[in-house]
Design a protein around this motif. Sequence first.
Motif, PDB file in Angstrom:
ATOM      1  N   ILE A   1      11.091   8.716  -5.466  1.00 46.20           N
ATOM      2  CA  ILE A   1      11.769   7.956  -6.426  1.00 46.20           C
ATOM      3  C   ILE A   1      11.274   6.625  -6.435  1.00 46.20           C
ATOM      4  CG2 ILE A   1      13.889   7.083  -7.462  1.00 46.20           C
ATOM      5  CD1 ILE A   1      15.059  10.036  -6.908  1.00 46.20           C
ATOM      6  N   ALA A   2      11.488   6.007  -4.912  1.00 47.65           N
ATOM      7  CA  ALA A   2      11.088   4.606  -4.600  1.00 47.65           C
ATOM      8  C   ALA A   2       9.764   4.228  -4.963  1.00 47.65           C
ATOM      9  CB  ALA A   2      11.335   4.286  -3.162  1.00 47.65           C
ATOM     10  N   ALA A   3       9.105   5.302  -4.760  1.00 48.77           N
ATOM     11  CA  ALA A   3       7.327   4.977  -5.057  1.00 48.77           C
ATOM     12  C   ALA A   3       7.193   4.820  -6.560  1.00 48.77           C
ATOM     13  CB  ALA A   3       6.577   6.090  -4.415  1.00 48.77           C
ATOM     14  N   ASP A   4       7.921   5.812  -7.245  1.00 48.00           N
ATOM     15  CA  ASP A   4       7.803   5.735  -8.747  1.00 48.00           C
ATOM     16  C   ASP A   4       8.334   4.616  -9.297  1.00 48.00           C
ATOM     17  OD1 ASP A   4       6.797   6.949 -11.166  1.00 48.00           O
ATOM     18  OD2 ASP A   4       8.630   8.042 -11.393  1.00 48.00           O
ATOM     19  N   THR A   5       9.647   3.828  -8.734  1.00 49.74           N
ATOM     20  CA  THR A   5      10.175   2.771  -9.119  1.00 49.74           C
ATOM     21  C   THR A   5       9.025   1.498  -8.713  1.00 49.74           C
ATOM     22  OG1 THR A   5      12.193   3.426  -8.849  1.00 49.74           O
ATOM     23  CG2 THR A   5      12.098   1.140  -9.057  1.00 49.74           C
ATOM     24  N   LEU A   6       8.459   1.314  -7.677  1.00 47.65           N
ATOM     25  CA  LEU A   6       7.530   0.335  -7.237  1.00 47.65           C
ATOM     26  C   LEU A   6       6.231   0.384  -8.343  1.00 47.65           C
ATOM     27  CD1 LEU A   6       7.807   0.637  -3.510  1.00 47.65           C
ATOM     28  CD2 LEU A   6       8.397  -1.210  -4.647  1.00 47.65           C
ATOM     29  N   LEU A   7       5.786   1.563  -8.426  1.00 40.91           N
ATOM     30  CA  LEU A   7       4.836   1.669  -9.503  1.00 40.91           C
ATOM     31  C   LEU A   7       5.153   1.147 -10.653  1.00 40.91           C
ATOM     32  CD1 LEU A   7       3.442   5.205  -8.837  1.00 40.91           C
ATOM     33  CD2 LEU A   7       2.014   3.036  -8.414  1.00 40.91           C
ATOM     34  N   GLY A   8       6.392   1.642 -11.293  1.00 43.01           N
ATOM     35  CA  GLY A   8       6.603   1.339 -12.522  1.00 43.01           C
ATOM     36  C   GLY A   8       6.862  -0.464 -12.691  1.00 43.01           C
TER      37      GLY A   8
ATOM     38  N   LYS B   1       5.122  -2.457 -11.284  1.00 44.19           N
ATOM     39  CA  LYS B   1       3.722  -2.850 -11.007  1.00 44.19           C
ATOM     40  C   LYS B   1       3.695  -3.733  -9.615  1.00 44.19           C
ATOM     41  CE  LYS B   1       2.627  -3.248 -15.925  1.00 44.19           C
ATOM     42  NZ  LYS B   1       2.376  -4.347 -17.117  1.00 44.19           N
ATOM     43  N   MET B   2       4.474  -3.318  -8.502  1.00 42.94           N
ATOM     44  CA  MET B   2       4.292  -3.708  -7.376  1.00 42.94           C
ATOM     45  C   MET B   2       3.636  -3.250  -6.030  1.00 42.94           C
ATOM     46  SD  MET B   2       8.353  -4.484  -7.112  1.00 42.94           S
ATOM     47  CE  MET B   2       8.604  -5.526  -5.494  1.00 42.94           C
ATOM     48  N   ILE B   3       3.020  -1.898  -6.730  1.00 42.33           N
ATOM     49  CA  ILE B   3       1.827  -1.454  -5.608  1.00 42.33           C
ATOM     50  C   ILE B   3       0.528  -1.908  -6.128  1.00 42.33           C
ATOM     51  CG2 ILE B   3       0.795   0.913  -4.928  1.00 42.33           C
ATOM     52  CD1 ILE B   3       3.712   0.479  -3.999  1.00 42.33           C
TER      53      ILE B   3
ATOM     54  N   GLN C   1       0.767  -1.132  -0.119  1.00 44.23           N
ATOM     55  CA  GLN C   1      -0.024   0.018  -0.048  1.00 44.23           C
ATOM     56  C   GLN C   1       0.701   1.201  -0.002  1.00 44.23           C
ATOM     57  OE1 GLN C   1      -1.053   2.005   3.532  1.00 44.23           O
ATOM     58  NE2 GLN C   1      -0.720   3.478   2.032  1.00 44.23           N
ATOM     59  N   MET C   2       0.822   1.993  -1.078  1.00 45.43           N
ATOM     60  CA  MET C   2       1.594   3.253  -1.385  1.00 45.43           C
ATOM     61  C   MET C   2       0.805   4.235  -0.624  1.00 45.43           C
ATOM     62  SD  MET C   2       2.538   4.871  -4.934  1.00 45.43           S
ATOM     63  CE  MET C   2       2.599   6.706  -4.972  1.00 45.43           C
ATOM     64  N   ASN C   3       1.743   5.194   0.028  1.00 41.94           N
ATOM     65  CA  ASN C   3       0.995   6.367   0.424  1.00 41.94           C
ATOM     66  C   ASN C   3       0.694   7.505  -0.782  1.00 41.94           C
ATOM     67  OD1 ASN C   3       0.879   5.709   3.067  1.00 41.94           O
ATOM     68  ND2 ASN C   3       2.247   7.454   3.745  1.00 41.94           N
ATOM     69  N   LEU C   4      -0.666   8.174  -0.746  1.00 42.14           N
ATOM     70  CA  LEU C   4      -0.624   8.952  -2.212  1.00 42.14           C
ATOM     71  C   LEU C   4       0.360  10.297  -2.079  1.00 42.14           C
ATOM     72  CD1 LEU C   4      -4.699   8.997  -1.852  1.00 42.14           C
ATOM     73  CD2 LEU C   4      -3.066   7.910  -3.817  1.00 42.14           C
ATOM     74  N   LEU C   5       0.685  10.542  -0.844  1.00 40.30           N
ATOM     75  CA  LEU C   5       1.294  11.795  -0.646  1.00 40.30           C
ATOM     76  C   LEU C   5       2.991  11.384  -1.267  1.00 40.30           C
ATOM     77  CD1 LEU C   5       0.083  13.467   2.514  1.00 40.30           C
ATOM     78  CD2 LEU C   5      -0.257  14.013   0.199  1.00 40.30           C
ATOM     79  N   SER C   6       3.292  10.272  -1.205  1.00 41.41           N
ATOM     80  CA  SER C   6       4.464  10.095  -1.922  1.00 41.41           C
ATOM     81  C   SER C   6       4.558  10.320  -3.174  1.00 41.41           C
ATOM     82  CB  SER C   6       5.056   8.621  -1.776  1.00 41.41           C
ATOM     83  OG  SER C   6       4.886   8.116  -0.522  1.00 41.41           O
ATOM     84  N   SER C   7       3.623  10.564  -4.025  1.00 40.84           N
ATOM     85  CA  SER C   7       3.617  10.845  -5.336  1.00 40.84           C
ATOM     86  C   SER C   7       3.746  12.539  -5.714  1.00 40.84           C
ATOM     87  CB  SER C   7       2.275  10.593  -6.142  1.00 40.84           C
ATOM     88  OG  SER C   7       1.054  11.357  -5.402  1.00 40.84           O
ATOM     89  N   VAL C   8       3.728  13.161  -4.579  1.00 37.48           N
ATOM     90  CA  VAL C   8       3.866  14.827  -4.575  1.00 37.48           C
ATOM     91  C   VAL C   8       5.227  15.134  -3.894  1.00 37.48           C
ATOM     92  CG1 VAL C   8       1.355  15.148  -4.911  1.00 37.48           C
ATOM     93  CG2 VAL C   8       2.383  15.205  -2.459  1.00 37.48           C
ATOM     94  N   GLY C   9       6.034  14.241  -3.542  1.00 35.98           N
ATOM     95  CA  GLY C   9       7.264  14.468  -2.931  1.00 35.98           C
ATOM     96  C   GLY C   9       7.154  14.775  -1.212  1.00 35.98           C
TER      97      GLY C   9
ATOM     98  N   GLU D   1      -2.861   5.650 -10.952  1.00 36.17           N
ATOM     99  CA  GLU D   1      -4.364   5.603 -11.207  1.00 36.17           C
ATOM    100  C   GLU D   1      -4.967   4.229 -10.936  1.00 36.17           C
ATOM    101  OE1 GLU D   1      -5.540   9.330 -14.055  1.00 36.17           O
ATOM    102  OE2 GLU D   1      -4.126   7.697 -14.945  1.00 36.17           O
ATOM    103  N   LYS D   2      -4.386   2.994 -11.736  1.00 30.90           N
ATOM    104  CA  LYS D   2      -4.415   1.878 -11.532  1.00 30.90           C
ATOM    105  C   LYS D   2      -4.624   1.432 -10.075  1.00 30.90           C
ATOM    106  CE  LYS D   2      -3.929  -2.767 -13.355  1.00 30.90           C
ATOM    107  NZ  LYS D   2      -2.959  -3.775 -14.100  1.00 30.90           N
ATOM    108  N   ALA D   3      -3.710   1.826  -9.379  1.00 31.45           N
ATOM    109  CA  ALA D   3      -3.699   1.471  -7.836  1.00 31.45           C
ATOM    110  C   ALA D   3      -4.759   2.246  -7.058  1.00 31.45           C
ATOM    111  CB  ALA D   3      -2.208   1.778  -7.077  1.00 31.45           C
ATOM    112  N   ILE D   4      -5.017   3.276  -7.313  1.00 30.83           N
ATOM    113  CA  ILE D   4      -5.912   4.063  -6.773  1.00 30.83           C
ATOM    114  C   ILE D   4      -7.430   3.526  -6.820  1.00 30.83           C
ATOM    115  CG2 ILE D   4      -7.338   6.288  -6.786  1.00 30.83           C
ATOM    116  CD1 ILE D   4      -4.814   7.707  -7.242  1.00 30.83           C
ATOM    117  N   SER D   5      -7.687   3.051  -8.208  1.00 29.57           N
ATOM    118  CA  SER D   5      -8.781   2.523  -8.727  1.00 29.57           C
ATOM    119  C   SER D   5      -8.999   1.038  -7.857  1.00 29.57           C
ATOM    120  CB  SER D   5      -8.707   2.282 -10.286  1.00 29.57           C
ATOM    121  OG  SER D   5      -9.006   3.463 -10.891  1.00 29.57           O
ATOM    122  N   ALA D   6      -8.015   0.176  -7.603  1.00 30.16           N
ATOM    123  CA  ALA D   6      -8.026  -0.980  -7.133  1.00 30.16           C
ATOM    124  C   ALA D   6      -8.376  -0.884  -5.683  1.00 30.16           C
ATOM    125  CB  ALA D   6      -6.618  -1.464  -6.933  1.00 30.16           C
TER     126      ALA D   6
END
Length: 244
Positions: free
Chosen positions: A194-201, A203-205, A178-186, A234-239
């Motif tokens: 960067i770690a959040a972006d890598t995990l998203l890339g 497909k681990m979130i 479960q990623m924190n949404l606020l990680s996406s805004v730094g 967006e996919k993770a949010i929808s999940a």
Amino acid sequence: MFSIFKSKPKLKELIPSDYVDIHSHLLPGIDDGAQNKEDSLFILNEMKKLGFKKVITTPHTIKNVWDNSKEDIENTYTKLKADLPQETDNLQLGVASEYFMDENFLAQFKAEPLLTLKDNYVLVEMSYLNPPMQLLEILFELQLKGYQPVLAHPERYNFYHNNFKMYEELKKAGCLFQMNLLSSVGYYGKEVAIAADTLLGKKMIDFVGSDIHHENHIKSFQNKIIIKNKEALEKAISANVFFN
């Protein structure tokens, strides 16, 4: 890593009308989130303005820090619903807990039932300094007991940033992320973003959470995202609709 050529959307613009939040700290006086009923009222109203449909709030359970029993949390939740019936109904407020993984947690879930997000899905966290020595044992025993661990904010554990294989090990060990949404805004810094972006890339979130504690967290939803894997976010949010 981050594009400066395309205009990024504000985080609040990515919240769908059916969004279900599975991580927040809005019960009053029970942990490091809302300190009183007025704080709870403010957070509830602001979450509603952001478009949240349902919120499963998750106060900390940490031995010798936030010694919240299942009954303490449920009683605080029941009282808040009685004090703020309209606001808690409008937001479809539910309750679980964010459990700190250590030897005390290992003993706890063997002895008594846990407060889960839904069915057997349980939100867990660990120290930001280092993982527990018996981490894999805890995860194994937790699943043996019938629970599905959902690891809160994996991107915030700095000790894994240079050892990305450990994220893969945790996945193999049965963890959902479960990623924190606020990680996406730094909000927590560039390295966490960067770690959040890598995990998203990769497909681990699996899911996301607001992890809202206070007004500064609310305000940060007005900020633009700085990560590049917007579609994966967006996919993770929808999940999260799974927890409706």
